[in-house]
Design an enzyme around this catalytic site. Structure first.
Site, PDB file in Angstrom:
ATOM      1  N   GLN A  94       0.828  -1.204   0.000  1.00 39.00           N
ATOM      2  CA  GLN A  94       0.000   0.000   0.000  1.00 39.00           C
ATOM      3  C   GLN A  94       0.860   1.251   0.000  1.00 39.00           C
ATOM      4  O   GLN A  94       1.812   1.365   0.774  1.00 39.00           O
ATOM      5  CB  GLN A  94      -0.942   0.050   1.203  1.00 39.00           C
ATOM      6  CG  GLN A  94      -1.967   1.183   1.061  1.00 39.00           C
ATOM      7  CD  GLN A  94      -2.884   1.330   2.249  1.00 39.00           C
ATOM      8  OE1 GLN A  94      -2.453   1.742   3.312  1.00 39.00           O
ATOM      9  NE2 GLN A  94      -4.156   0.995   2.068  1.00 39.00           N
ATOM     10  N   CYS A 106      -6.788   7.896   5.568  1.00 37.79           N
ATOM     11  CA  CYS A 106      -6.197   8.228   6.861  1.00 37.79           C
ATOM     12  C   CYS A 106      -6.879   9.449   7.481  1.00 37.79           C
ATOM     13  O   CYS A 106      -6.944  10.510   6.862  1.00 37.79           O
ATOM     14  CB  CYS A 106      -4.707   8.499   6.706  1.00 37.79           C
ATOM     15  SG  CYS A 106      -3.925   8.963   8.258  1.00 37.79           S
ATOM     16  N   LYS A 122      -8.257   2.514  -1.381  1.00 35.21           N
ATOM     17  CA  LYS A 122      -8.994   2.464  -0.118  1.00 35.21           C
ATOM     18  C   LYS A 122      -9.345   3.884   0.310  1.00 35.21           C
ATOM     19  O   LYS A 122      -8.525   4.789   0.210  1.00 35.21           O
ATOM     20  CB  LYS A 122      -8.166   1.770   0.965  1.00 35.21           C
ATOM     21  CG  LYS A 122      -8.928   1.565   2.288  1.00 35.21           C
ATOM     22  CD  LYS A 122      -8.148   0.636   3.219  1.00 35.21           C
ATOM     23  CE  LYS A 122      -8.956   0.318   4.483  1.00 35.21           C
ATOM     24  NZ  LYS A 122      -8.824   1.375   5.493  1.00 35.21           N
ATOM     25  N   GLY A 148      -9.066  -4.763   9.851  1.00 34.33           N
ATOM     26  CA  GLY A 148      -7.981  -4.040  10.489  1.00 34.33           C
ATOM     27  C   GLY A 148      -7.883  -4.361  11.966  1.00 34.33           C
ATOM     28  O   GLY A 148      -7.372  -5.393  12.374  1.00 34.33           O
ATOM     29  N   ARG A 149      -8.431  -3.474  12.800  1.00 37.76           N
ATOM     30  CA  ARG A 149      -8.234  -3.571  14.249  1.00 37.76           C
ATOM     31  C   ARG A 149      -8.733  -4.883  14.847  1.00 37.76           C
ATOM     32  O   ARG A 149      -8.232  -5.321  15.882  1.00 37.76           O
ATOM     33  CB  ARG A 149      -8.929  -2.390  14.939  1.00 37.76           C
ATOM     34  CG  ARG A 149      -8.312  -1.043  14.625  1.00 37.76           C
ATOM     35  CD  ARG A 149      -9.140   0.084  15.229  1.00 37.76           C
ATOM     36  NE  ARG A 149     -10.497   0.081  14.704  1.00 37.76           N
ATOM     37  CZ  ARG A 149     -11.581   0.390  15.411  1.00 37.76           C
ATOM     38  NH1 ARG A 149     -11.478   0.700  16.689  1.00 37.76           N
ATOM     39  NH2 ARG A 149     -12.769   0.363  14.843  1.00 37.76           N
TER      40      ARG A 149
END
Length: 465
Positions: free
Chosen positions: A149, A180, A230, A315-316
């Site tokens: 990425q 982000c 993304k 992700g998390r």
């Protein structure tokens, strides 16, 4: 398999699902240092409702799940843990027999258990040949597909970065990050703020796709390198960008888009709005990947059913739980098997993670890097604050083993899986925050000269969104 002498405690996985014949050896992730089988899955039965394979140019992804880039987390060691867990749960016909790339009959390449993306790297640092950045894009040779990425704000620099990755055969797939929400990035117009400037976004997308295509031809590569994107829903509820951004992606030749179903204002707070993923899927011909609030394997299946999306990005939810990918793969292929690791199984994974990091970075740096993961791994297990603190101070593999043994010696013979307490949100969710943007950023969707100059300061190592 790495075989070691057994430990005093035998890890129990607590798999739910149909029982296996007593004489059968269960199919496991692998044996790890510290003994015991970790995150074992029963053999998976393929059902007619298995997902359709995701196709990104020459890349086939039969199980459409993606590990999201996370700064300081998704290095080669963690990617390997996640991928191996996922592959252990594949139906037998899809389970690879050896590491490395898997060619397809049509000249493409296959990622049977999903894509596992590097930590995000900035385009400028790559073009400037920053030593740390170059190390981040040197992927694990065992990986099926090398997914990298990039984060950038300048079309020319982004194009040069793509050419480096393609011409030097460093990537099979490139993802571009525009999600982000970190204030130090958005206040300079980068990250989730950038898609508001439609001309800039379109220019970056066009340049990256064109650079990937021309570089593949110049380097005589046998396969093209697809480029994906993304993003988030937008800056806030009044400034949504995801539909227009996807239209620009279509026009530029982007292979797929991933949507984190929150705005930059939300950061990671509240709930992801899966309805926006459905809205995006209805609006585009591109494959759409959904992201946000996938905490257990069945969440991935629910998201795909509810939104019609073509795959999921995680992700998390996998922080301290690389076996989440085994559960997602099992759920997607119709298996009821789930991972319920007891404490000893978790300890074995911690030891293996430390060994991989030591091999990747050197023992001192690798063990220090592990520290951030320890709290995630032990969440919900009754190990006590003193043991956690001791683990945060270890500086070698020997010290880690000693601290884990000391922690384990004060606990009962069996410490079972904590259940739902470890299956919810992970990481810092925070609260909605007013987006930090350059002065006058929202006045026009077209970039002006002052804003273009400010953007040059926006590239930094950030989490990815």
């Amino acid at each position: 398999h790495v075989r070691t002498s057994p430990t005093p405690h035998s890890p129990r996985l607590g798999i739910s699902g149909p029982p296996q014949p007593s004489q059968a050896q269960p199919t496991g992730w692998r044996r790890l240092r510290g003994g015991g089988r970790v995150c074992q899955h029963e053999r998976v039965t393929t059902h007619s409702d298995s997902p359709a394979p995701l196709r990104l140019g020459p890349i086939e992804v039969p199980t459409p799940v993606v590990l999201a880039p996370m700064a300081g987390v998704t290095n080669a060691s963690f990617r390997r843990l996640c991928r191996q867990a996922a592959e252990s749960a594949l139906p037998e016909p899809l389970r690879p027999a050896s590491p490395g790339p898997i060619p397809t009959d049509d000249g493409g390449i296959q990622a049977p258990a999903g894509l596992y993306v590097t930590e995000m790297v900035t385009t400028r640092a790559l073009v400037e040949r920053n030593e740390k950045t170059l190390a981040m894009v040197r992927t694990d040779p065992a990986e099926r597909v090398r997914s990298i990425q990039l984060y950038g704000v300048d079309p020319v620099v982004a194009g040069k970065a793509v050419r480096i990755l393609v011409e030097e055969d460093l990537a099979d797939h490139i993802d571009l990050n525009f999600g982000c929400p970190v204030p130090k990035v958005t206040r300079k117009g980068g990250g989730a703020a950038l898609p508001w400037k439609r001309d800039l976004l379109a220019a970056i997308l066009r340049e990256c796709v064109a650079s990937a295509e021309s570089a593949a031809k110049a380097a005589h590569r046998s396969r093209e390198v697809p480029v994906t994107m993304k993003m988030r829903v937008g800056i806030d509820e009044s400034h949504e960008t995801f539909i227009d951004a996807t239209r620009a992606a279509e026009n530029a030749g982007i292979a797929a888009v991933a949507l984190h179903a929150r705005t930059a204002r939300q950061h990671y707070s509240g709930q992801a709005d899966w309805a926006r993923i459905a809205e995006l899927k209805e609006s585009t011909r591109l494959p759409v990947l959904g992201n946000g609030d996938i905490w257990v394997g069945d969440d991935a299946v629910r998201m795909m059913a509810a939104t019609g999306c073509d795959g999921v990005v995680v992700g998390r939810g996998c922080q301290g739980r690389p076996w989440l990918f085994a559960d997602i793969v099992a759920a997607m292929h119709g298996s009821a098997a789930r991972s319920h690791p007891d404490l000893d199984a978790v300890i074995a994974v911690i030891r293996e993670h430390a060994r991989l990091l030591a091999d990747e970075m050197g023992e001192d740096r690798g063990v220090r890097d592990l520290r951030k993961h320890v709290g995630w791994y032990l969440k919900g297990y009754p190990v006590g604050g003193a043991a956690r603190n001791a683990l945060m101070r270890v500086g070698s593999l020997a010290e880690l083993d000693a601290a884990l043994e000391a922690m384990r010696s004060h606990l009962p013979a069996e410490v079972p899986y904590p259940g739902e307490t470890v299956e919810g949100p992970r990481g810092r969710a925070g609260h909605p925050k007013r987006p930090h943007l350059p002065d006058g950023w929202l006045d026009s969707p077209v970039l002006d000269a002052d804003q273009a100059e400010l953007l040059g300061e926006a590239e930094s190592d950030v989490s990815g969104g």
